[in-house]
Scaffold this motif. Structure first.
Motif, mmCIF file in Angstrom:
data_model
loop_
_atom_site.group_PDB
_atom_site.id
_atom_site.type_symbol
_atom_site.label_atom_id
_atom_site.label_comp_id
_atom_site.label_asym_id
_atom_site.label_seq_id
_atom_site.Cartn_x
_atom_site.Cartn_y
_atom_site.Cartn_z
ATOM 1 N N GLU A 7 7.466 21.901 -4.651
ATOM 2 C CA GLU A 7 8.452 21.317 -3.733
ATOM 3 C C GLU A 7 8.005 19.927 -3.276
ATOM 4 O O GLU A 7 8.817 18.990 -3.196
ATOM 5 C CB GLU A 7 8.629 22.220 -2.512
ATOM 6 N N THR A 8 6.722 19.789 -2.979
ATOM 7 C CA THR A 8 6.200 18.505 -2.522
ATOM 8 C C THR A 8 6.426 17.420 -3.560
ATOM 9 O O THR A 8 6.931 16.328 -3.248
ATOM 10 C CB THR A 8 4.692 18.609 -2.215
ATOM 11 N N ILE A 9 6.069 17.699 -4.804
ATOM 12 C CA ILE A 9 6.197 16.703 -5.865
ATOM 13 C C ILE A 9 7.667 16.345 -6.096
ATOM 14 O O ILE A 9 8.025 15.169 -6.235
ATOM 15 C CB ILE A 9 5.548 17.208 -7.170
ATOM 16 N N ILE A 10 8.555 17.354 -6.099
ATOM 17 C CA ILE A 10 9.986 17.099 -6.333
ATOM 18 C C ILE A 10 10.594 16.289 -5.196
ATOM 19 O O ILE A 10 11.229 15.248 -5.424
ATOM 20 C CB ILE A 10 10.752 18.434 -6.509
ATOM 21 N N TYR A 11 10.394 16.750 -3.961
ATOM 22 C CA TYR A 11 11.002 16.058 -2.814
ATOM 23 C C TYR A 11 10.384 14.680 -2.596
ATOM 24 O O TYR A 11 11.072 13.727 -2.222
ATOM 25 C CB TYR A 11 10.871 16.915 -1.540
ATOM 26 N N TYR A 12 9.078 14.580 -2.820
ATOM 27 C CA TYR A 12 8.400 13.286 -2.669
ATOM 28 C C TYR A 12 8.941 12.291 -3.690
ATOM 29 O O TYR A 12 9.216 11.133 -3.356
ATOM 30 C CB TYR A 12 6.899 13.463 -2.856
ATOM 31 N N THR A 13 9.106 12.729 -4.932
ATOM 32 C CA THR A 13 9.599 11.848 -5.988
ATOM 33 C C THR A 13 10.999 11.330 -5.672
ATOM 34 O O THR A 13 11.285 10.137 -5.801
ATOM 35 C CB THR A 13 9.612 12.590 -7.347
ATOM 36 N N ILE A 14 11.869 12.245 -5.226
ATOM 37 C CA ILE A 14 13.245 11.851 -4.894
ATOM 38 C C ILE A 14 13.260 10.903 -3.701
ATOM 39 O O ILE A 14 13.936 9.865 -3.714
ATOM 40 C CB ILE A 14 14.105 13.104 -4.599
ATOM 41 N N THR A 15 12.495 11.247 -2.670
ATOM 42 C CA THR A 15 12.470 10.425 -1.450
ATOM 43 C C THR A 15 11.889 9.045 -1.723
ATOM 44 O O THR A 15 12.436 8.026 -1.267
ATOM 45 C CB THR A 15 11.648 11.128 -0.347
ATOM 46 N N LEU A 16 10.780 8.996 -2.448
ATOM 47 C CA LEU A 16 10.154 7.707 -2.750
ATOM 48 C C LEU A 16 11.096 6.828 -3.565
ATOM 49 O O LEU A 16 11.177 5.617 -3.336
ATOM 50 C CB LEU A 16 8.844 7.920 -3.517
ATOM 51 N N THR A 17 11.829 7.419 -4.502
ATOM 52 C CA THR A 17 12.765 6.661 -5.317
ATOM 53 C C THR A 17 13.873 6.060 -4.464
ATOM 54 O O THR A 17 14.171 4.862 -4.565
ATOM 55 C CB THR A 17 13.383 7.561 -6.409
ATOM 56 N N ILE A 18 14.469 6.870 -3.594
ATOM 57 C CA ILE A 18 15.604 6.397 -2.789
ATOM 58 C C ILE A 18 15.158 5.431 -1.701
ATOM 59 O O ILE A 18 15.714 4.335 -1.558
ATOM 60 C CB ILE A 18 16.361 7.602 -2.174
ATOM 61 N N VAL A 19 14.149 5.824 -0.935
ATOM 62 C CA VAL A 19 13.681 4.962 0.171
ATOM 63 C C VAL A 19 13.060 3.682 -0.372
ATOM 64 O O VAL A 19 13.322 2.588 0.141
ATOM 65 C CB VAL A 19 12.663 5.720 1.054
ATOM 66 N N GLY A 20 12.240 3.811 -1.424
ATOM 67 C CA GLY A 20 11.631 2.623 -2.023
ATOM 68 C C GLY A 20 12.672 1.662 -2.552
ATOM 69 O O GLY A 20 12.568 0.437 -2.369
ATOM 70 N N ASP A 21 13.712 2.201 -3.189
ATOM 71 C CA ASP A 21 14.770 1.353 -3.731
ATOM 72 C C ASP A 21 15.546 0.661 -2.615
ATOM 73 O O ASP A 21 15.913 -0.511 -2.730
ATOM 74 C CB ASP A 21 15.715 2.198 -4.582
ATOM 75 N N PHE A 22 15.772 1.377 -1.512
ATOM 76 C CA PHE A 22 16.488 0.785 -0.380
ATOM 77 C C PHE A 22 15.707 -0.382 0.220
ATOM 78 O O PHE A 22 16.267 -1.453 0.490
ATOM 79 C CB PHE A 22 16.760 1.841 0.692
ATOM 80 N N PHE A 23 14.408 -0.191 0.418
ATOM 81 C CA PHE A 23 13.606 -1.276 0.989
ATOM 82 C C PHE A 23 13.421 -2.425 0.003
ATOM 83 O O PHE A 23 13.280 -3.583 0.409
ATOM 84 C CB PHE A 23 12.259 -0.744 1.482
ATOM 85 N N THR A 24 13.443 -2.120 -1.291
ATOM 86 C CA THR A 24 13.412 -3.187 -2.289
ATOM 87 C C THR A 24 14.689 -4.008 -2.199
ATOM 88 O O THR A 24 14.657 -5.237 -2.280
ATOM 89 C CB THR A 24 13.255 -2.600 -3.709
ATOM 90 N N TYR A 25 15.823 -3.325 -2.009
ATOM 91 C CA TYR A 25 17.100 -4.028 -1.846
ATOM 92 C C TYR A 25 17.060 -4.926 -0.602
ATOM 93 O O TYR A 25 17.450 -6.099 -0.661
ATOM 94 C CB TYR A 25 18.250 -3.032 -1.730
ATOM 95 N N LEU A 26 16.595 -4.378 0.526
ATOM 96 C CA LEU A 26 16.549 -5.159 1.765
ATOM 97 C C LEU A 26 15.640 -6.376 1.624
ATOM 98 O O LEU A 26 15.971 -7.477 2.080
ATOM 99 C CB LEU A 26 16.069 -4.286 2.925
ATOM 100 N N THR A 27 14.486 -6.170 0.998
ATOM 101 C CA THR A 27 13.556 -7.284 0.789
ATOM 102 C C THR A 27 14.197 -8.353 -0.082
ATOM 103 O O THR A 27 14.098 -9.553 0.206
ATOM 104 C CB THR A 27 12.251 -6.788 0.128
ATOM 105 N N HIS A 28 14.872 -7.919 -1.139
ATOM 106 C CA HIS A 28 15.550 -8.848 -2.048
ATOM 107 C C HIS A 28 16.669 -9.588 -1.316
ATOM 108 O O HIS A 28 16.854 -10.803 -1.493
ATOM 109 C CB HIS A 28 16.121 -8.067 -3.230
ATOM 110 N N LEU A 29 17.399 -8.877 -0.466
ATOM 111 C CA LEU A 29 18.462 -9.493 0.318
ATOM 112 C C LEU A 29 17.907 -10.590 1.221
ATOM 113 O O LEU A 29 18.464 -11.696 1.307
ATOM 114 C CB LEU A 29 19.168 -8.420 1.156
ATOM 115 N N LEU A 30 16.795 -10.299 1.875
ATOM 116 C CA LEU A 30 16.153 -11.294 2.744
ATOM 117 C C LEU A 30 15.671 -12.493 1.933
ATOM 118 O O LEU A 30 15.738 -13.640 2.404
ATOM 119 C CB LEU A 30 14.984 -10.662 3.505
ATOM 120 N N MET A 31 15.184 -12.240 0.722
ATOM 121 C CA MET A 31 14.724 -13.332 -0.141
ATOM 122 C C MET A 31 15.853 -14.315 -0.430
ATOM 123 O O MET A 31 15.615 -15.514 -0.606
ATOM 124 C CB MET A 31 14.191 -12.764 -1.468
#
Length: 323
Positions: free
Chosen positions: A119-143
């Motif tokens: 469960e940890t590996i599955i939920y961590y993978t999904i969460t890291l993908t979504i949250v990481g992608d969101f913050f990458t978008y925000l960082t790119h937007l600020l750029m």
């Protein structure tokens, strides 16, 4: 001793440069390049191009042009920069994870339930993908939206031809910002899931390539920075950014400025109104305005952002003093 330090640094930088082709964590890993080669052939076949496929895939103006050599130089320069200024601090991500876990223990005590390893590996993978992608978008937007940051991000957009190594045409200052963002997201999420799993997972497991990252890179991520117009059906392009959608992001046409800024997911562009589908665009040209010819050389890409920022501050101070 200083000479030994120099050669050790040089050796590490060469290893980092080679890792772009040999590490599955890198987008230009040879396996991902091979899969992109196959997808490029699909585009070539569908386009009914009657020319030679290898000439279609490797035109000299794209791979041996002035813009490409700036890309290659940036890869080597940033490899040295990473060894000197980023590599020693990557452990900060694990420190952030440790202190996040400690904060949760102090605030809430031991978790009332624990995730098992699977469960940890599955939920961590999904969460890291979504949250990481969101913050990458925000960082790119600020750029794009903050003039100070745009001067550094402009380096990436100054490429007039795209090849897979254009991905690494990044100013060192932007490189620092991107790594700081990634370390923060990784550290906080790893700490949370370490807490929820009661430390059942070795921290090194969290550092591995997750399945979504692998699929993203295997299914043509290298074509995002290329002349190969791989598109997805429109309903998929509303969820995932296709390679051609990212090429539209690099367009020098004003109607495409600040569009398709998502990394993997298109949902952030859809939510913030920055999404453009491939079907709406036929022909694009890359680069920034002609007046920014200081970004056509390697040295210009390194130095020009600082000069432009200095001149802007100077101009602003002169304006203040005259009013």
């Amino acid at each position: 001793m200083e000479l030994n330090t120099f050669f050790n640094t040089l050796s590490e930088a060469i290893e980092v440069s080679l890792s772009y082709l040999t590490s599955p964590n890198r987008r230009t890993y040879f396996v991902y390049l091979l899969s992109s080669f196959i997808l490029a052939y699909y585009v070539y076949y569908k386009s009914k191009n009657k020319g030679d496929f290898l000439k279609f895939l490797f035109p000299k103006n794209i791979w041996l042009g002035k813009s490409a050599f700036v890309d290659y130089a940036m890869v080597m320069f940033n490899s040295v920069f990473k060894v000197l200024f980023i590599g020693p601090y990557l452990i900060l991500g694990l420190y952030i994870a440790f202190y996040t876990n400690e904060f949760l223990l102090e605030k809430f005590g031991y978790a009332t339930f624990n995730l098992n390893k699977t469960e940890t590996i599955i939920y961590y993978t999904i969460t890291l993908t979504i949250v990481g992608d969101f913050f990458t978008y925000l960082t790119h937007l600020l750029m794009h939206k903050v003039p100070f940051l745009w001067e550094f991000h402009k380096v990436h957009h100054s490429a007039t031809e795209l090849n897979p190594f254009t991905q690494y045409r990044i100013h060192p200052i932007e490189l620092l910002i991107n790594n700081a963002k990634s370390l923060l997201v990784f550290g906080v999420l790893t700490g949370i899931f370490d807490y929820l799993s009661n430390h059942q997972i070795n921290k090194l497991v969290f550092l591995g390539v997750n399945v979504f990252g692998f699929l993203f890179m295997f299914l043509g991520a290298n074509l995002r920075h290329s002349h190969i117009k791989l598109t997805y059906p429109s309903f998929i392009e509303k969820l995932l950014i296709s390679p051609f959608q990212h090429q539209i992001h690099h367009s020098n046409s004003p109607e495409h400025f600040d569009k398709n800024m998502g990394s993997k997911l298109a949902i952030w562009d859809w939510m913030f109104g920055t999404l453009i589908l491939s079907k709406s665009t036929k022909k694009i040209e890359f680069g920034i305005e002609d007046k920014h010819n200081e970004f056509t050389s390697f040295l210009g890409n390194i130095v020009s952002p600082f000069i432009n920022i200095f001149n802007s501050i100077k101009k602003y101070l002169l304006f203040l003093s005259s009013h």
